[in-house]
Design a protein around this motif. Sequence first.
Motif, PDB file in Angstrom:
ATOM      1  N   ILE A   1      55.874  29.462  -3.153  1.00 29.12           N
ATOM      2  CA  ILE A   1      57.266  29.891  -3.248  1.00 29.12           C
ATOM      3  C   ILE A   1      58.049  28.784  -3.940  1.00 29.12           C
ATOM      4  CG2 ILE A   1      59.354  30.514  -1.963  1.00 29.12           C
ATOM      5  CD1 ILE A   1      57.617  31.728   0.169  1.00 29.12           C
ATOM      6  N   ASP A   2      58.719  29.140  -5.005  1.00 31.86           N
ATOM      7  CA  ASP A   2      59.479  28.181  -5.802  1.00 31.86           C
ATOM      8  C   ASP A   2      58.586  27.033  -6.282  1.00 31.86           C
ATOM      9  OD1 ASP A   2      61.807  27.447  -7.072  1.00 31.86           O
ATOM     10  OD2 ASP A   2      62.608  26.320  -5.372  1.00 31.86           O
ATOM     11  N   GLY A   3      57.337  27.379  -6.625  1.00 31.23           N
ATOM     12  CA  GLY A   3      56.397  26.408  -7.152  1.00 31.23           C
ATOM     13  C   GLY A   3      55.697  25.543  -6.121  1.00 31.23           C
TER      14      GLY A   3
ATOM     15  N   GLY B   1      40.916  34.706   6.936  1.00 30.26           N
ATOM     16  CA  GLY B   1      41.709  35.393   5.923  1.00 30.26           C
ATOM     17  C   GLY B   1      43.178  35.522   6.243  1.00 30.26           C
ATOM     18  N   VAL B   2      43.640  34.817   7.293  1.00 30.12           N
ATOM     19  CA  VAL B   2      45.034  34.919   7.734  1.00 30.12           C
ATOM     20  C   VAL B   2      45.592  33.522   7.947  1.00 30.12           C
ATOM     21  CG1 VAL B   2      46.609  35.854   9.468  1.00 30.12           C
ATOM     22  CG2 VAL B   2      44.505  37.076   8.928  1.00 30.12           C
ATOM     23  N   ALA B   3      46.822  33.285   7.489  1.00 35.28           N
ATOM     24  CA  ALA B   3      47.481  32.009   7.755  1.00 35.28           C
ATOM     25  C   ALA B   3      48.988  32.201   7.676  1.00 35.28           C
ATOM     26  CB  ALA B   3      47.024  30.931   6.773  1.00 35.28           C
ATOM     27  N   SER B   4      49.736  31.258   8.286  1.00 35.37           N
ATOM     28  CA  SER B   4      51.188  31.353   8.372  1.00 35.37           C
ATOM     29  C   SER B   4      51.821  30.005   8.074  1.00 35.37           C
ATOM     30  CB  SER B   4      51.625  31.804   9.767  1.00 35.37           C
ATOM     31  OG  SER B   4      51.025  33.017  10.128  1.00 35.37           O
ATOM     32  N   SER B   5      53.084  30.043   7.667  1.00 35.17           N
ATOM     33  CA  SER B   5      53.826  28.813   7.438  1.00 35.17           C
ATOM     34  C   SER B   5      55.314  29.108   7.511  1.00 35.17           C
ATOM     35  CB  SER B   5      53.480  28.213   6.076  1.00 35.17           C
ATOM     36  OG  SER B   5      54.154  26.983   5.866  1.00 35.17           O
ATOM     37  N   LYS B   6      56.093  28.089   7.916  1.00 34.11           N
ATOM     38  CA  LYS B   6      57.544  28.207   7.978  1.00 34.11           C
ATOM     39  C   LYS B   6      58.169  27.443   6.826  1.00 34.11           C
ATOM     40  CE  LYS B   6      57.617  28.553  13.040  1.00 34.11           C
ATOM     41  NZ  LYS B   6      58.040  27.882  14.296  1.00 34.11           N
ATOM     42  N   LEU B   7      59.319  27.950   6.359  1.00 33.12           N
ATOM     43  CA  LEU B   7      59.998  27.337   5.221  1.00 33.12           C
ATOM     44  C   LEU B   7      61.497  27.596   5.361  1.00 33.12           C
ATOM     45  CD1 LEU B   7      59.450  25.897   2.491  1.00 33.12           C
ATOM     46  CD2 LEU B   7      59.459  28.158   1.429  1.00 33.12           C
ATOM     47  N   THR B   8      62.291  26.542   5.199  1.00 34.40           N
ATOM     48  CA  THR B   8      63.741  26.691   5.236  1.00 34.40           C
ATOM     49  C   THR B   8      64.249  27.020   3.835  1.00 34.40           C
ATOM     50  OG1 THR B   8      63.957  25.149   7.091  1.00 34.40           O
ATOM     51  CG2 THR B   8      65.925  25.550   5.775  1.00 34.40           C
ATOM     52  N   LEU B   9      64.986  28.119   3.726  1.00 34.31           N
ATOM     53  CA  LEU B   9      65.455  28.600   2.430  1.00 34.31           C
ATOM     54  C   LEU B   9      66.944  28.908   2.485  1.00 34.31           C
ATOM     55  CD1 LEU B   9      62.544  31.107   1.666  1.00 34.31           C
ATOM     56  CD2 LEU B   9      62.890  28.880   0.577  1.00 34.31           C
ATOM     57  N   GLN B  10      67.588  28.775   1.332  1.00 27.08           N
ATOM     58  CA  GLN B  10      68.982  29.154   1.184  1.00 27.08           C
ATOM     59  C   GLN B  10      69.057  30.580   0.637  1.00 27.08           C
ATOM     60  OE1 GLN B  10      71.474  27.094   2.296  1.00 27.08           O
ATOM     61  NE2 GLN B  10      69.719  25.821   2.956  1.00 27.08           N
ATOM     62  N   THR B  11      70.224  31.193   0.730  1.00 25.66           N
ATOM     63  CA  THR B  11      70.417  32.522   0.151  1.00 25.66           C
ATOM     64  C   THR B  11      70.159  32.482  -1.351  1.00 25.66           C
ATOM     65  OG1 THR B  11      72.093  32.997   1.824  1.00 25.66           O
ATOM     66  CG2 THR B  11      72.068  34.406  -0.136  1.00 25.66           C
TER      67      THR B  11
ATOM     68  N   ASP C   1      67.426  34.002  -4.899  1.00 26.70           N
ATOM     69  CA  ASP C   1      66.162  34.539  -5.404  1.00 26.70           C
ATOM     70  C   ASP C   1      65.211  33.401  -5.728  1.00 26.70           C
ATOM     71  OD1 ASP C   1      67.176  37.079  -5.182  1.00 26.70           O
ATOM     72  OD2 ASP C   1      67.845  37.172  -7.276  1.00 26.70           O
ATOM     73  N   TYR C   2      63.910  33.597  -5.393  1.00 30.54           N
ATOM     74  CA  TYR C   2      62.895  32.568  -5.569  1.00 30.54           C
ATOM     75  C   TYR C   2      61.664  33.158  -6.254  1.00 30.54           C
ATOM     76  CZ  TYR C   2      65.567  29.870  -2.131  1.00 30.54           C
ATOM     77  OH  TYR C   2      66.556  29.190  -1.467  1.00 30.54           O
ATOM     78  N   PRO C   3      61.039  32.411  -7.174  1.00 33.81           N
ATOM     79  CA  PRO C   3      59.773  32.871  -7.744  1.00 33.81           C
ATOM     80  C   PRO C   3      58.647  32.739  -6.718  1.00 33.81           C
ATOM     81  CG  PRO C   3      60.309  30.690  -8.583  1.00 33.81           C
ATOM     82  CD  PRO C   3      61.503  31.140  -7.783  1.00 33.81           C
ATOM     83  N   VAL C   4      57.773  33.745  -6.709  1.00 33.51           N
ATOM     84  CA  VAL C   4      56.646  33.784  -5.776  1.00 33.51           C
ATOM     85  C   VAL C   4      55.361  33.996  -6.560  1.00 33.51           C
ATOM     86  CG1 VAL C   4      55.538  35.173  -3.968  1.00 33.51           C
ATOM     87  CG2 VAL C   4      57.931  34.618  -3.780  1.00 33.51           C
ATOM     88  N   GLU C   5      54.271  33.347  -6.111  1.00 35.48           N
ATOM     89  CA  GLU C   5      52.969  33.542  -6.761  1.00 35.48           C
ATOM     90  C   GLU C   5      51.873  33.557  -5.689  1.00 35.48           C
ATOM     91  OE1 GLU C   5      51.631  31.655 -10.724  1.00 35.48           O
ATOM     92  OE2 GLU C   5      50.697  30.404  -9.173  1.00 35.48           O
ATOM     93  N   ILE C   6      51.060  34.617  -5.710  1.00 38.48           N
ATOM     94  CA  ILE C   6      49.898  34.721  -4.814  1.00 38.48           C
ATOM     95  C   ILE C   6      48.643  34.692  -5.688  1.00 38.48           C
ATOM     96  CG2 ILE C   6      48.707  36.109  -3.078  1.00 38.48           C
ATOM     97  CD1 ILE C   6      51.387  37.432  -2.456  1.00 38.48           C
ATOM     98  N   THR C   7      47.773  33.724  -5.447  1.00 38.07           N
ATOM     99  CA  THR C   7      46.512  33.594  -6.172  1.00 38.07           C
ATOM    100  C   THR C   7      45.372  33.875  -5.206  1.00 38.07           C
ATOM    101  OG1 THR C   7      47.540  31.877  -7.538  1.00 38.07           O
ATOM    102  CG2 THR C   7      45.138  32.064  -7.645  1.00 38.07           C
ATOM    103  N   TYR C   8      44.322  34.571  -5.668  1.00 36.68           N
ATOM    104  CA  TYR C   8      43.279  35.008  -4.741  1.00 36.68           C
ATOM    105  C   TYR C   8      42.008  35.363  -5.499  1.00 36.68           C
ATOM    106  CZ  TYR C   8      44.948  39.371  -6.675  1.00 36.68           C
ATOM    107  OH  TYR C   8      45.320  40.338  -7.555  1.00 36.68           O
TER     108      TYR C   8
END
Length: 626
Positions: free
Chosen positions: A335-337, A349-359, A361-368
């Motif tokens: 998220i955002d690079g 195959g499952v994982a989680s993470s927390k991230l503090t974000l402001q209001t 739009d953010y670029p997102v990339e999923i690689t797999y």
Amino acid sequence: MRITGWHNLWLILFTVSRGVAQQSELAYTALPLQNLNEFRPVGSNWKLVSDVFYDVNKTGGGQTKSGGGILVNDPSGKSKEHLFTKLEHGDLDLELDFMMEKGSNSGVYLQGRYEVQLFDSWGVKEPKSSDCGAIYQRWDDSRPEGRKGYEGHPPAQNVSRAPGLWQHLKISFRAPRFNQKGEKIANARFVNVVLNGVPVQQTIEVTGPTRSAAFQDEKPTGPLMIQGDHGPVAIRTIRYKAYSLESVTLSKLRLSAYDGTVKSLDEIHSRTPKLEQAIDGLAHQTPGSKDNFAGKISGTLHIPSPGEYLFNLNLRWILPNVNTAIPNGAGELKIDGKKIIEVSNKTDGVASSKLTLQTGDYPVEITYFKSFGKRSMPSNDILLAVEGPGVQYTTLTSVVEADAPVSQITVLAKEEPVMQRGFINHHGRKHTHTISVGEPDHINYTVDLQKGEFLQIWRGDFLETTPMWRGRGESQLSVPLGSLVELSGKPSLAFLTDQNTVWPDSNATYDNLGYDVDAAGRPVFKYALGTAQVRESFASTDEGRKLLHSFTVTSAPQDIWCRVAEGHAISQLPNGLYAINDKQYFIELPKNGKPIIRTTATNTKELLLPIKSTSGASAVTYSIIW
């Protein structure tokens, strides 16, 4: 009596289960119950206490201990008022513990208007819309007699526990919707109601306030209400998540697909894509093999309000219980690079993470990538979910796939006891030599025959066996359908040097001798402990309200001990029963039983009964009540 399962269970190859990755979530907001500041002014029927006792055998005679942490309603005096929170809620996830007095009645009203019933429904065979876990009926006096009550929804099954035991209720509620003119455009809905770990209501729409609601109108918000005019009830551990109508969105999705075999994420970053295209959902949406592929999906993530957000990524083709030495794929989320999540076979195959974000739009990339396929593996879909401040747990742009329909494979005990041989997951570990027994009155248990361990009990329907038979039976497990209580799983009997000897994790001299089937169709387990011969049996009594556990021992060279229960707390109650794990279940001992309660090295408690050695047969019997 019916027996299902494999005849040659011992010959089946198996993989020892690793713990399945659990879905993470943000913390709930708790209502502190050390004072009544979170509630509107209350009547004298409500008070705060530190402990409560309701007798499972009789109405009345409830006892409390001064302090805080538990709300108790006692409507026996003049005051019979309802309890309202100062919180005004719309969409809400709610959890709480409750305890019923014998024969008592209460309810939790979302927005003070829509009731989930609290009731002493212990042992009820055919639950109605007045039983615990029901969505209570609406009421109209102008309707014909016998039809004044309508739109009530009984629980899917009765998993209510005994009076005097703590029970757990979890509700996911969606408030009614209104347009700018204040006109209702969508009804209130109970998305889920989960009682004692079992879903009992799903996607139930209510067209208006249920009977005895505090308010007969409908609005976007309202207070939480607990009914106070019907009967004694205790409430604790109230926690919630309140949601706004804002949502996180993922848009402008594009897929870059890569050709050839991929063994790591680093390989993808150094390759030129074979294909680039717009897509409408999170899946590898390209023609070609579904068993070997790699890709990058990019998009734009919209965050509606500032705060901490939790993201869950699941590559559904990576299943638990597979060989980590042969990876079937991996993936990462940026998220955002910035890389915030990485998944693989090691994380199931499952994982989680927390991230503090402001209001914004953010670029997102999923690689797999995916290396190979199995018959039961979903082919190419990806689940990305998010939760945040005022934002309910949401799956983003998931693809709806028309999989071949597969009916649930269940085993039910309808008219006689049923035995199911198979594998059971117990405290995160797969037990392969088990037998589960279901009774027609909805009381069930599992025993490990290989080690002589009493593993678990549950109330409600018997077993789902779909994971044993669907496809290739990847997880191999049978799954209890009712409200489960997992026991410690150690041997029930052992020879001890004295009453202070540490209880063994296993019996080296244990020898399984199979089992007989009695006239009622129940198994009688036979085994040897050295020279001692043991017959162990279970029976449902009191119309399914108790499980009787019995041992008969012959040829014992010395006194033998029975480990009746183990837990973080064990206490004797005023009615003579023993409460295990802070009133999770009760133990009823024989009148002449002289138990010992002792503390273990890990600071848990054990309840032991001695079985005296005699020239003939020695016996001990106790009952489990839950």
